[in-house]
Each structure stands twice: as C-alpha cells, then as structure tokens.
Design a protein around this motif. Structure first.
Motif, PDB file in Angstrom:
ATOM      1  N   UNK A  92       4.139  21.627   5.588  1.00 42.23           N
ATOM      2  CA  UNK A  92       4.490  21.397   4.179  1.00 42.23           C
ATOM      3  C   UNK A  92       4.347  22.708   3.413  1.00 42.23           C
ATOM      4  N   UNK A  93       5.445  23.165   2.809  1.00 38.81           N
ATOM      5  CA  UNK A  93       5.437  24.417   2.043  1.00 38.81           C
ATOM      6  C   UNK A  93       5.402  24.098   0.559  1.00 38.81           C
ATOM      7  N   UNK A  94       4.243  24.353  -0.039  1.00 39.74           N
ATOM      8  CA  UNK A  94       3.963  24.110  -1.455  1.00 39.74           C
ATOM      9  C   UNK A  94       3.282  22.755  -1.629  1.00 39.74           C
ATOM     10  N   UNK A  95       2.367  22.701  -2.592  1.00 41.46           N
ATOM     11  CA  UNK A  95       1.528  21.501  -2.733  1.00 41.46           C
ATOM     12  C   UNK A  95       1.680  20.858  -4.118  1.00 41.46           C
ATOM     13  N   UNK A  96       2.894  20.909  -4.660  1.00 39.15           N
ATOM     14  CA  UNK A  96       3.146  20.303  -5.957  1.00 39.15           C
ATOM     15  C   UNK A  96       3.262  18.791  -5.879  1.00 39.15           C
ATOM     16  N   UNK A  97       3.735  18.199  -6.976  1.00 39.26           N
ATOM     17  CA  UNK A  97       3.787  16.747  -7.103  1.00 39.26           C
ATOM     18  C   UNK A  97       4.695  16.106  -6.062  1.00 39.26           C
ATOM     19  N   UNK A  98       5.844  16.731  -5.816  1.00 41.52           N
ATOM     20  CA  UNK A  98       6.792  16.126  -4.878  1.00 41.52           C
ATOM     21  C   UNK A  98       6.284  16.225  -3.442  1.00 41.52           C
ATOM     22  N   UNK A  99       5.532  17.287  -3.129  1.00 40.49           N
ATOM     23  CA  UNK A  99       4.966  17.402  -1.775  1.00 40.49           C
ATOM     24  C   UNK A  99       3.933  16.304  -1.533  1.00 40.49           C
ATOM     25  N   UNK A 100       3.132  15.997  -2.553  1.00 37.55           N
ATOM     26  CA  UNK A 100       2.191  14.868  -2.437  1.00 37.55           C
ATOM     27  C   UNK A 100       2.954  13.581  -2.138  1.00 37.55           C
ATOM     28  N   UNK A 101       4.037  13.360  -2.875  1.00 35.06           N
ATOM     29  CA  UNK A 101       4.815  12.135  -2.687  1.00 35.06           C
ATOM     30  C   UNK A 101       5.442  12.093  -1.295  1.00 35.06           C
ATOM     31  N   UNK A 102       5.947  13.231  -0.837  1.00 36.68           N
ATOM     32  CA  UNK A 102       6.585  13.272   0.477  1.00 36.68           C
ATOM     33  C   UNK A 102       5.582  12.937   1.581  1.00 36.68           C
TER      34      UNK A 102
ATOM     35  N   UNK B  48      -1.646   6.204  -1.263  1.00 40.90           N
ATOM     36  CA  UNK B  48      -1.892   6.754  -2.600  1.00 40.90           C
ATOM     37  C   UNK B  48      -0.764   6.372  -3.549  1.00 40.90           C
ATOM     38  N   UNK B  49      -1.063   6.472  -4.828  1.00 38.13           N
ATOM     39  CA  UNK B  49      -0.020   6.301  -5.828  1.00 38.13           C
ATOM     40  C   UNK B  49       0.915   7.509  -5.779  1.00 38.13           C
ATOM     41  N   UNK B  50       2.149   7.292  -6.230  1.00 41.64           N
ATOM     42  CA  UNK B  50       3.147   8.358  -6.259  1.00 41.64           C
ATOM     43  C   UNK B  50       3.246   8.965  -7.649  1.00 41.64           C
ATOM     44  N   UNK B  51       3.673  10.227  -7.690  1.00 38.92           N
ATOM     45  CA  UNK B  51       3.875  10.907  -8.970  1.00 38.92           C
ATOM     46  C   UNK B  51       5.183  10.500  -9.638  1.00 38.92           C
TER      47      UNK B  51
ATOM     48  N   UNK C  22       9.288   5.231  -7.236  1.00 40.18           N
ATOM     49  CA  UNK C  22       9.886   4.835  -5.950  1.00 40.18           C
ATOM     50  C   UNK C  22       9.922   5.956  -4.917  1.00 40.18           C
ATOM     51  N   UNK C  23       8.955   6.870  -4.997  1.00 37.12           N
ATOM     52  CA  UNK C  23       8.960   8.006  -4.076  1.00 37.12           C
ATOM     53  C   UNK C  23       8.730   7.614  -2.620  1.00 37.12           C
ATOM     54  N   UNK C  24       8.313   6.372  -2.383  1.00 37.95           N
ATOM     55  CA  UNK C  24       8.181   5.947  -0.993  1.00 37.95           C
ATOM     56  C   UNK C  24       9.536   5.988  -0.285  1.00 37.95           C
ATOM     57  N   UNK C  25      10.629   6.010  -1.072  1.00 36.14           N
ATOM     58  CA  UNK C  25      11.980   6.176  -0.521  1.00 36.14           C
ATOM     59  C   UNK C  25      12.141   7.473   0.270  1.00 36.14           C
ATOM     60  N   UNK C  26      11.243   8.430   0.071  1.00 34.46           N
ATOM     61  CA  UNK C  26      11.322   9.694   0.810  1.00 34.46           C
ATOM     62  C   UNK C  26      11.182   9.485   2.323  1.00 34.46           C
ATOM     63  N   UNK C  27      10.633   8.361   2.707  1.00 36.85           N
ATOM     64  CA  UNK C  27      10.459   8.053   4.130  1.00 36.85           C
ATOM     65  C   UNK C  27      11.799   8.001   4.869  1.00 36.85           C
ATOM     66  N   UNK C  28      12.854   7.615   4.170  1.00 32.14           N
ATOM     67  CA  UNK C  28      14.155   7.460   4.830  1.00 32.14           C
ATOM     68  C   UNK C  28      14.763   8.803   5.232  1.00 32.14           C
ATOM     69  N   UNK C  29      14.674   9.813   4.342  1.00 29.00           N
ATOM     70  CA  UNK C  29      15.218  11.118   4.706  1.00 29.00           C
ATOM     71  C   UNK C  29      14.353  11.779   5.781  1.00 29.00           C
ATOM     72  N   UNK C  30      13.049  11.493   5.774  1.00 28.18           N
ATOM     73  CA  UNK C  30      12.163  12.046   6.799  1.00 28.18           C
ATOM     74  C   UNK C  30      12.522  11.498   8.179  1.00 28.18           C
TER      75      UNK C  30
END
Length: 337
Positions: free
Chosen positions: A8-18, A275-278, A281-289
């Motif tokens: 994981x490159x960078x530890x911002x809000x979206x990286x937490x969600x991913x 965890x909660x997301x920033x 519906x960021x749990x949707x990131x699972x599909x692209x992963x």
C-alpha cells in the motif's frame, strides 16, 4: 494457490478504506504484506491498525520489497505518475487510484511504460466492478433499454475548503476529483468517444474549478449531461434514459442501489467490515481488488472493464473540459498528449 500480496503506497483516507474492504475478501486470496508513507510513524500507525507486518518510510523501500506482488497507489493525483512509474520499475503490478494522472500526456507515458514492463496496470475506476454497474450493462446489452438517448450524471459535495481540492499545485478542482466519475459512467453507457464537448465552470482564486457543467455529444445522437460541484451537495445520481426505459443509479460513484426499468428498487448489500469507512460504501472497493487478482492470475496486462485506452479517453475529456473552463496545471507544459 498463494494469495495476491499487496503493498500500500500512502496511508490517507482512501488507503484505509481499501485495506478495510480488502479484509472482507478471503485471506487465501488477498494479503496486505507492507505499507509505505512519507513519514515512518504514519506507516507504522497504519500497519498496527491493519495488522500489516512491514511498514516503510518512503516508497522506494516498498518497491524493493520482494514479497510485494502488486501495489495499490492511494496518494493524491500529482503523485500518481511518479509512484506508478517507480513501482513498475521495481517490477510490481499496479492498481492506481483515479484520476490516473493530471492529464492525458502523463497517463499515456505511464501506461506505455506499463506495457513495456509487461506488468498489469489499472486505473481504479471501482464503479465498473460494482454489481449495480454489471446489472446496468446487462440491461443495455440485452436491448431492454432500447437505444440509449441520454445520461445525466451529477456529483457534488461541499469540498471547496479541502486542500487537495482547492489548490492548483495539488491538481485540485472538481473535474479531476469528481468529474472522472461522471465521465466514466457516460463512457460506460455509450461506449464511444464524444464528437463534441461543451463546458462551462466556476474557478476559485487559485485557478481550479469549484463547479463544472458540460454536455458530451456522442456519434449516434446520444447526449451526456454532466455536472460537478465542490460548493454543495448535488443529487449524485446517474440517470440512464433509453427509448424503452430508464435506469437510475443512486450515489452512482459508490452505488449499492438502483431504480430498475420497471420502477423497482434493486439493492446490492455489502458485507460487514472490521472498521468504519471514511467514504460512503467504500466496501465496494473489494470488487476492483478481486478483479485485479483475477487479471494478474490470468496473465493479463489490462482490464476489459477499464482498459488503458479507456483511461486515456477519460483523461482526454478531462483535459478538454479544463481547457474550455480555463484550468491549467504546470504538468500541462511538461507532458503533452
């Protein structure tokens, strides 16, 4: 079969969600093995929270880690080109947050570099992997919507005070931050490149757009009307109209429900996460992963859902919108399409 090992490159809000979304997938398929940030303490804090074994100060160390198969780049847009190229040079596959780059020139260089390195590279247009988008595509492909005549997509949140959105030097503005979503859904529906682009917008004191409205005219007569705003909340829907009916994607950028042709509400529930997301519906990131894993396992260098050519079309439209509104970045001089 061994799991796909993520860095994981960078530890911002979206990286937490991913990473939080990734943890909802089977551990035998996905494993986060390392994280990097500019500051060691930030990487360490992130690693402890998400039970990641290795953490690094600086991104070179992440690229050098032999246990990392693929790198997720969650940094701000002005860092995408540099980090993407770096990870490719270290032999890593890459999933890079949207928008891919500041302009088409950068995007073209980066994607050509990925091809030369024979590594998988994808812009993280996560929406295209949602069950809702796949449902929509099936409706279009089957002819149930008839000929598509119009797409209306608007995306707005009060973001005008956020640094990455308001500063020119950071690639700020709604066209890159929000417009990428309205553009991609229009292209997903029409599957063509517009023959005419007409835009107007409002700039802040730093020369980036805080609001944009545009019309994209497509070759067969279809029209996309897109709108973005950092000044307030918009309806955040994508309305797809055809000669036989209409489908509405609610919160289309992070969609978990739609109104179908018959007027019924169709929902696509997400699993419970640790965890909660920033972001919604960021749990949707699972599909692209998972799509990334499948592509890499199959030896593919790009995705059918968001191929390199589509990323370049999106960047080209972003550039056209910015030109008409008067938004210029320093990178526009350095990287020509």
């Amino acid at each position: 079969m061994a799991p796909l090992r993520w860095g994981i490159a960078s530890v911002g809000l979206i990286s937490h969600d991913f990473v939080t979304a990734l943890a909802t997938l089977p551990k035998e398929d996905h494993q986060v093995v390392a994280v990097a940030a500019r500051k060691l303490e930030d990487a360490e804090k992130f690693a402890k929270k998400h039970d990641i074994e290795k953490f690094y100060e600086g991104y070179d160390a992440l690229g050098k880690d032999p246990t990392v198969d693929v790198v997720y780049i969650g940094a701000i847009v002005i860092k995408h080109f540099e980090l993407g190229k770096m990870m490719l040079d270290y032999g890593k596959h890459v999933l890079c947050e949207k928008p891919l780059c500041v302009n088409e020139g950068q995007a073209k260089q980066l994607l050509n570099h990925a091809k030369e390195k024979k590594l998988f590279f994808m812009e993280a247009i996560w929406s295209r992997f949602f069950p809702a988008y796949i449902h929509l595509k099936k409706r279009i492909d089957s002819g149930e919507l008839g000929d598509i005549t119009e797409v209306e997509a608007e995306f707005g949140y009060p973001l005008a005070g956020i640094e990455r959105c308001k500063l020119n030097a950071l690639g700020g503005g709604t066209i890159l931050d929000l417009g990428v979503y309205t553009i991609q859904v229009s292209l997903w529906v029409f599957r063509d490149y517009p023959v005419k682009i007409t835009a107007k917008g409002q700039l802040n004191d730093d020369g980036v757009d805080v609001a944009m409205e545009a019309t994209l005219d497509f070759p067969k007569g279809g029209v996309a009307r897109i709108k973005t705003s950092a000044l307030g909340l918009l309806n955040n829907k994508a309305v797809i109209r055809g000669t036989k009916g209409t489908i509405i994607l609610h919160d289309f950028w992070s969609c978990v429900s739609l109104t179908d042709i018959d007027g019924s509400l169709v929902e696509f529930p997400l699993p419970k996460a640790r965890y909660d997301f920033n972001f919604p519906n960021s749990c949707n990131l699972r599909y692209e992963a998972e799509a990334t894993r499948q592509h890499i396992l199959a030896g593919k260098l790009e995705s059918e859902s968001i191929p390199h050519s589509e990323s370049l079309r999106i960047a080209r439209i972003e550039d056209a919108l910015r030109r008409q509104i008067g938004v210029r970045y320093a990178e526009d001089e350095q990287f020509k399409a």
